[in-house]
Design an enzyme around this catalytic site. Sequence first.
Site, PDB file in Angstrom:
ATOM      1  N   SER A 141      32.342  26.992  20.433  1.00  0.00           N
ATOM      2  CA  SER A 141      32.777  28.340  20.068  1.00  0.00           C
ATOM      3  C   SER A 141      34.290  28.381  20.002  1.00  0.00           C
ATOM      4  O   SER A 141      34.979  27.501  20.549  1.00  0.00           O
ATOM      5  CB  SER A 141      32.279  29.337  21.131  1.00  0.00           C
ATOM      6  OG  SER A 141      32.879  30.605  21.013  1.00  0.00           O
ATOM      7  N   TYR A 154      31.577  32.735  29.620  1.00  0.00           N
ATOM      8  CA  TYR A 154      31.327  32.141  28.305  1.00  0.00           C
ATOM      9  C   TYR A 154      32.425  31.143  27.940  1.00  0.00           C
ATOM     10  O   TYR A 154      32.137  30.036  27.467  1.00  0.00           O
ATOM     11  CB  TYR A 154      31.231  33.247  27.255  1.00  0.00           C
ATOM     12  CG  TYR A 154      30.632  32.786  25.950  1.00  0.00           C
ATOM     13  CD1 TYR A 154      29.267  32.503  25.856  1.00  0.00           C
ATOM     14  CD2 TYR A 154      31.411  32.630  24.811  1.00  0.00           C
ATOM     15  CE1 TYR A 154      28.708  32.077  24.666  1.00  0.00           C
ATOM     16  CE2 TYR A 154      30.862  32.202  23.613  1.00  0.00           C
ATOM     17  CZ  TYR A 154      29.513  31.930  23.543  1.00  0.00           C
ATOM     18  OH  TYR A 154      28.960  31.499  22.359  1.00  0.00           O
ATOM     19  N   LYS A 158      31.795  27.131  27.362  1.00  0.00           N
ATOM     20  CA  LYS A 158      32.033  26.521  26.057  1.00  0.00           C
ATOM     21  C   LYS A 158      33.172  25.504  26.109  1.00  0.00           C
ATOM     22  O   LYS A 158      33.137  24.487  25.401  1.00  0.00           O
ATOM     23  CB  LYS A 158      32.313  27.601  25.015  1.00  0.00           C
ATOM     24  CG  LYS A 158      31.077  28.437  24.675  1.00  0.00           C
ATOM     25  CD  LYS A 158      29.925  27.569  24.155  1.00  0.00           C
ATOM     26  CE  LYS A 158      28.750  28.387  23.685  1.00  0.00           C
ATOM     27  NZ  LYS A 158      27.647  27.554  23.153  1.00  0.00           N
TER      28      LYS A 158
END
Length: 298
Positions: A141, A154, A158
Amino acid sequence: MSARTPLEGRVAVVTGAARGVGELLARKLAARGVKIALVGLEPDELRRVSDRLTTESMYWHADVTDSEAMERVAAEVRERFGRTDIVVANAGVATGGPFPDSDARSWNRVVEVNLLGSAATARAFVPALLDSRGYLLQIASLAAITPAPMMSAYCASKAGVEAYAHCLRGELGHKGVKVGVAYLSWTDTDMVRGADEDDVMREMRQRLPWPANRTYPLGPAVDRIVDGIERRSAHVYGQWWLRGMQAVRGYLPGIVGTVGQREMRRIEPRLAESQGLRGGLVGAGGAADEKTRAEHAG
């Protein structure tokens, strides 16, 4: 008679295949003649996806964080299709909000699914990829390139999968296995739409500088991923401008730290008012993960 594609007859495993990136990727790979093994937490949705594919396919209901289940899936995929040429570690969940107020269980689950689930997927399928001299694509991402307030779990997960995949590329390349990392910005999926249900999160995203402040259509991003799989690319960019972010990523933590303080100060009163509205995993995929965990706990 249609022309053969370089991927025709290959066998691909796609995790998180019930919806979003995973579903559309399975459909587009199938359109190029790839046989598809779908893995995810929603058997009814997986069956629906499998029934719509234009090539041979089968689905497995499995949690990517369950190493034993993934080993079983890998063995059954080999038995069903005879080989595995491509593995796309796509399964992922997200949560948002300030870290001090976050639900520890949900925060940890994001890291567990996104990072440890990706590792469990690779561990299960690397033996088959060694046999086929295949390709592993890790879906990362923009969050791997730059930190962002309200997205600590997150971003951590990632960044972790990016680093892990780079390590794996160095370990497996001399044995013929290629490893790639795919980067996507905000893309029109259930996860992003779920995050946008939080007014504060949506406003924070909209105040990002262009071009990071918009949601991009899913189709073109997945087309780029398919092309990357065909080329066995080390880096795949779902949006054209993400490639340029690599050149400036060293400056981003400092910039985000300065601008983030200002933005957090501005929205702090609203965060206090809406604290009870956030904390769990976002989107339909997050709801499916939480349902599965609740069933296992029961």
